[in-house]
Design an enzyme around this catalytic site. Structure first.
Site, PDB file in Angstrom:
ATOM      1  CE  LYS A 111     -15.520  25.755 -78.990  1.00 12.23           C
ATOM      2  NZ  LYS A 111     -14.799  26.920 -79.395  1.00 12.23           N
ATOM      3  CE  LYS A 194     -20.526  29.734 -79.345  1.00 11.91           C
ATOM      4  NZ  LYS A 194     -19.809  30.668 -80.201  1.00 11.91           N
ATOM      5  CE  LYS A 197     -13.606  34.415 -83.127  1.00 12.79           C
ATOM      6  NZ  LYS A 197     -13.244  33.293 -82.221  1.00 12.79           N
TER       7      LYS A 197
END
Ligand code: ATP
Ligand code: MG
Length: 319
Positions: A111, A194, A197
């Site tokens: 991230k 993956k 959201k």
């Protein structure tokens, strides 16, 4: 009775992957445990979202949890920031870990690469300390999550164990519980990453639980496959088809073996139609309930307040 806990960040609209990884297993077992489920709004702050949108997402997730079958007579459903004991214990957990180990966490490394303009990396860095607190605060031993969260649960065990060794037996140590099928649902357009959201808005590879089902149908029909033309499960060589098999297995409660057998003579187009029909039917059922709950915001806020009051009883005692 053992305690079970899980959570979802209010960083976007809930995906089918979130349902499979974090909600489905929890709902199925909620009566077997002392159960808590929360909206991880503090964790959500590592991703920049407009504050008004966060407020909306929080109510959406509350209604979605209810629509998926959370029974608040049994399960405490609450918002993380309503129980600030999470932050207090999270701070204490920081004394149980090293800078080196936190910087090697997979989620931190991944991230950190894609931070946006309003995002800093410190929150990401200490994510595991807050997550350890989320779990240890309740002596939770069962944590249903997707495979992406495995490493965080392992760290939670480590931090809890280190604390217990120094200060005496204080925390029960958790085990992750990862679904047999769908532990890592992949993006339909790029099955090497993956489904998430907080992916880009209008991402064609992400199935949102609240998307119009005709959009979901289109996304499934456009899913990336391979050139072999045969339907069977092989995660390594056929990630796209295997992902679709996982989806149909989950919504129809089938095993992979059953699906391999049932669909072996299907071509990809007919197989996708079958997946789309079944996934859409499943999601539509949840959506109908969702909109009923979502129409009463006062009730949703009452649910969260009552859930927080229940959770705080355990949390404050443990702290
Ligand atoms: P974000 O991009 O904001 O991190 P996310 O989709 O990863 O969103 P989280 O709120 O971080 O969602 O995670 C909620 C739950 O959903 C966790 O239990 C997580 O393990 C699970 N989960 C997330 N992505 C997947 C996936 N692709 N397959 C299965 N489970 C998943
Ligand atoms: Mg995530």
């Amino acid at each position: 009775m053992k305690t079970m806990i899980t959570g979802v960040r209010p960083t976007g609209s809930i995906t089918l992957a979130n349902y499979i990884g974090g909600i489905k297993g929890f709902v199925e077992q909620q009566y077997n445990y002392n159960s808590l489920i929360f909206i991880a709004d503090i964790h959500g702050l590592t991703t920049y979202i407009d504050p008004q949108e966060i407020r909306n997402n929080i109510l959406d997730i509350t209604a979605m949890y209810m629509a998926c079958g959370i029974d608040i007579n049994n399960t405490a459903l609450f918002m993380q920031s309503d129980v600030l004991e999470h932050c207090n214990l999270g701070f204490l957990m920081a004394f149980q870990c090293s800078v080196g180990e936190l910087s090697r966490m997979t989620q931190f490394k991944a991230k950190k690469q894609s931070l946006g303009k309003n995002e800093k990396d410190m929150g990401l860095f200490i994510y595991p300390t807050l997550m350890a607190a989320d779990i240890l605060l309740y002596d939770a031993q069962i944590v249903p999550v997707g495979a992406d969260q495995r490493q965080h649960i392992e760290k939670t065990r480590d931090f809890g164990e280190r604390f217990n060794n120094i200060y005496g037996n204080t925390f029960k140590l958790p085990d992750y519980q990862i679904p047999k099928i769908g532990a890592r649902i992949m993006n339909l357009q790029d099955p090497s990453i993956k489904m998430s959201k907080s992916a880009l808005k209008d991402d064609k590879g992400t199935i949102l639980m609240l998307d119009d089902i005709e959009i979901t149908r289109k996304k499934i029909m456009a899913a990336c496959t391979d050139s072999e033309g045969k339907v069977y499960y092989d995660e390594e060589n056929k990630p796209g088809i295997s992902n679709l098999i996982s989806l149909i297995c989950v919504v129809n409660n089938m095993t992979i073996e059953e699906a391999n057998k049932k669909y072996k003579d299907y071509n990809y187009k007919d197989f996708k139609i079958e997946v789309a029909d079944n996934v859409c039917k499943f999601i539509k059922g949840i959506q109908d309930k969702f909109y009923q709950y979502r129409s009463d915001e006062i009730r949703l806020k009452e649910i969260l307040t009552a859930g927080a009051n229940k959770a705080r009883i355990y949390a404050s005692k443990k702290l």
